[in-house]
Design an enzyme around this catalytic site. Structure first.
Site, PDB file in Angstrom:
ATOM      1  N   ASN A   7       0.868  -1.172   0.000  1.00 19.08           N
ATOM      2  CA  ASN A   7       0.000   0.000   0.000  1.00 19.08           C
ATOM      3  C   ASN A   7       0.913   1.233   0.000  1.00 19.08           C
ATOM      4  O   ASN A   7       1.446   1.610   1.039  1.00 19.08           O
ATOM      5  CB  ASN A   7      -0.885  -0.049   1.251  1.00 19.08           C
ATOM      6  CG  ASN A   7      -1.887   1.072   1.286  1.00 19.08           C
ATOM      7  OD1 ASN A   7      -1.821   2.019   0.503  1.00 19.08           O
ATOM      8  ND2 ASN A   7      -2.820   0.980   2.218  1.00 19.08           N
ATOM      9  N   ARG A  77      -2.559  -2.085  -3.545  1.00 19.26           N
ATOM     10  CA  ARG A  77      -3.752  -1.250  -3.379  1.00 19.26           C
ATOM     11  C   ARG A  77      -3.639  -0.059  -4.331  1.00 19.26           C
ATOM     12  O   ARG A  77      -2.645   0.675  -4.314  1.00 19.26           O
ATOM     13  CB  ARG A  77      -3.827  -0.737  -1.948  1.00 19.26           C
ATOM     14  CG  ARG A  77      -4.966   0.240  -1.790  1.00 19.26           C
ATOM     15  CD  ARG A  77      -4.973   0.877  -0.430  1.00 19.26           C
ATOM     16  NE  ARG A  77      -6.092   1.797  -0.361  1.00 19.26           N
ATOM     17  CZ  ARG A  77      -6.018   3.006   0.173  1.00 19.26           C
ATOM     18  NH1 ARG A  77      -4.873   3.461   0.660  1.00 19.26           N
ATOM     19  NH2 ARG A  77      -7.077   3.772   0.216  1.00 19.26           N
ATOM     20  N   HIS A 166     -12.647   3.600  -0.773  1.00 20.76           N
ATOM     21  CA  HIS A 166     -12.730   2.700   0.391  1.00 20.76           C
ATOM     22  C   HIS A 166     -13.507   1.423   0.050  1.00 20.76           C
ATOM     23  O   HIS A 166     -14.030   0.751   0.942  1.00 20.76           O
ATOM     24  CB  HIS A 166     -13.472   3.366   1.582  1.00 20.76           C
ATOM     25  CG  HIS A 166     -12.697   4.429   2.288  1.00 20.76           C
ATOM     26  ND1 HIS A 166     -13.332   5.499   2.886  1.00 20.76           N
ATOM     27  CD2 HIS A 166     -11.378   4.587   2.505  1.00 20.76           C
ATOM     28  CE1 HIS A 166     -12.425   6.287   3.440  1.00 20.76           C
ATOM     29  NE2 HIS A 166     -11.235   5.746   3.216  1.00 20.76           N
ATOM     30  N   ARG A 227     -10.255  16.633   5.564  1.00 22.54           N
ATOM     31  CA  ARG A 227     -11.046  16.991   4.376  1.00 22.54           C
ATOM     32  C   ARG A 227     -12.431  17.478   4.787  1.00 22.54           C
ATOM     33  O   ARG A 227     -13.042  16.937   5.717  1.00 22.54           O
ATOM     34  CB  ARG A 227     -11.206  15.797   3.440  1.00 22.54           C
ATOM     35  CG  ARG A 227      -9.902  15.305   2.857  1.00 22.54           C
ATOM     36  CD  ARG A 227     -10.162  14.247   1.779  1.00 22.54           C
ATOM     37  NE  ARG A 227      -8.995  13.399   1.649  1.00 22.54           N
ATOM     38  CZ  ARG A 227      -8.993  12.083   1.817  1.00 22.54           C
ATOM     39  NH1 ARG A 227     -10.112  11.432   2.076  1.00 22.54           N
ATOM     40  NH2 ARG A 227      -7.884  11.409   1.706  1.00 22.54           N
ATOM     41  N   GLU A 369      -8.282  -4.192   5.265  1.00 24.47           N
ATOM     42  CA  GLU A 369      -8.180  -4.037   3.811  1.00 24.47           C
ATOM     43  C   GLU A 369      -7.066  -4.903   3.240  1.00 24.47           C
ATOM     44  O   GLU A 369      -7.188  -5.434   2.138  1.00 24.47           O
ATOM     45  CB  GLU A 369      -7.948  -2.555   3.480  1.00 24.47           C
ATOM     46  CG  GLU A 369      -9.194  -1.715   3.699  1.00 24.47           C
ATOM     47  CD  GLU A 369      -8.908  -0.234   3.862  1.00 24.47           C
ATOM     48  OE1 GLU A 369      -8.393   0.146   4.938  1.00 24.47           O
ATOM     49  OE2 GLU A 369      -9.196   0.531   2.941  1.00 24.47           O
TER      50      GLU A 369
END
Ligand code: ADP
Length: 385
Positions: A7, A77, A166, A227, A369
């Protein structure tokens, strides 16, 4: 069949190695063997000047642990797969080229990942490399959910649509929720809330994503660590007219907004501690984030036409009893309520916990994940797609 999952971020590479043991659902049979992170890539004074050096460091660690020669597949990923990739995909030169063309859609996220894939392929050209996309799970969104009401040519010529992100996490926790409820995923209406530094909601109908809060980029939707989530686009033009540059506004919305914009900290633990000490800005940040979450839960119950469970995951979803209560407690009229004691004491690391007491379950599920990417990489290689 040992899998290395990579990742790559702009300044870090996370890695984890899995190996299957026994038969059954790979989500259950994959064993995590080792893992870690290389940080500070390219930063001043760092020992790791670039991603090549970062991957070299990971290869050395795996060699020391006697794992390097056992690897049979590397799963990567990838944040943005655009419309081109809705399935895990074995990487070849054509895939790299398509990913390069997608970079303008994800200028902050895809370039470091592409660099990581290039370096990893050069390092281990003998192994299959599989790209697993954060957007792919949302390939099932219906048009009315993914299209914005903007000029047609923005979609045709510029790729302007909702992609959603996601996806690996939403997919994983939806499967775990079905296991926990003891019912087939195919019959369940779920709202999955991935609340980490980035945060997104997803309406999952029968295992398929039918709406999600992130859009063209991960900026849309929920209040996140840094964010803004949803804002009126006019905010941007107003600030440009007031003299800010496009880059300043983009950076502010991505890096200086959300929890940090409202309270001064992007870390929910610190925000909750400050709120408990009576800091009104921290209290407001929690209230704004919870209000946004409740709006999405209500909206997605309407989208789904019913609800079997709300699923909390990600660092905040798994650990913040306060945020779970702030979302669920006011929604009794929608069939949602929770047991305060179970909410306060639950620990999802031992498996999903149902904290709900209403007609719909309220599940706390630890996401993984990397495990999902490992399972999908193995499946992709064995099916040869
Ligand atoms: P990332 O998106 O980077 O993977 P995580 O999923 O680890 O991030 O989530 C990070 C967020 O989870 C941070 O805001 C952190 O403060 C929050 N968090 C972690 N533990 C707790 C806790 N015990 N209580 C409240 N928030 C927590």
């Amino acid at each position: 069949m040992t899998v290395l999952v990579l990742n790559c971020g702009s300044s870090s590479i996370k890695y984890e190695v899995f190996t299957p043991e026994g038969d059954g659902d790979p989500l259950d049979t994959l064993q995590a063997v080792t893992g870690g992170i290389v940080e500070g890539i390219g930063e001043a004074g760092s020992q790791v000047p670039d991603h090549a050096a970062g991957l070299d460091a990971i290869a050395s660690r795996l060699r020391e642990e006697g794992l390097l020669d056992d690897l049979s597949v590397i799963g990567h990923r990838v944040v943005h797969g655009g419309e081109a990739f809705t399935q895990p995909t074995i990487v070849d030169d054509a895939v790299i080229e398509t990913l390069e063309q997608l970079s303008p859609l994800a200028p902050l996220h895809n370039p470091p990942i592409l660099e990581g894939i290039r370096v990893a392929r050069a390092l281990r050209p003998d192994l299959p490399h599989v790209a697993v996309f954060d957007t792919a799970f949302h390939g099932t969104l219906p048009q009315e959910a993914y299209r914005y009401a903007v000029p047609q040519n923005w979609y045709d010529d510029h790729g302007v649509r909702r992609y959603g992100f996601h996806g690996t996490s939403h997919d994983y926790v939806a499967r775990r929720a079905a296991q926990a409820l003891g019912r087939p995923l195919g019959v369940l209406k779920l709202i999955t809330l991935h609340l980490g530094n980035g945060a997104s909601a997803c309406a999952v109908d029968g295992g398929r994503s039918v709406d999600t809060s992130m859009g063209l980029s991960p900026l849309e939707g929920l209040v996140m660590g840094t964010r803004s989530g949803d804002v009126d686009p006019t905010v941007i033009f107003h600030l440009l007219r007031e003299g800010l540059s496009p880059g300043e506004v983009e950076t502010a919305l991505n890096r200086q907004s959300g929890l940090v914009g409202l309270s001064g900290s992007n870390d929910m633990r610190a925000v909750e501690a400050a709120a408990a000490d009576g800091d009104p800005a921290a209290e407001l940040a929690i209230q704004v984030a919870a209000h946004r979450l409740r709006k999405y839960v209500g909206a997605y119950i309407a989208v789904l036409g019913g609800l079997d469970a709300v699923v909390f995951t990600g660092g905040i979803g798994e650990h913040s009893a306060r945020m779970r209560a702030a979302v669920v407690e006011p929604l009794g009229h929608l069939g949602l309520s929770l047991d305060a004691a179970v909410n306060a004491s639950c620990n999802a690391s031992d498996g999903p916990v149902d904290i709900g007491t209403g007609s719909a379950a309220v599940l706390v599920v630890a996401t993984d994940e990397e495990r999902m990417i490992a399972a999908q990489s193995l499946e992709c290689v064995s099916s040869g797609s």
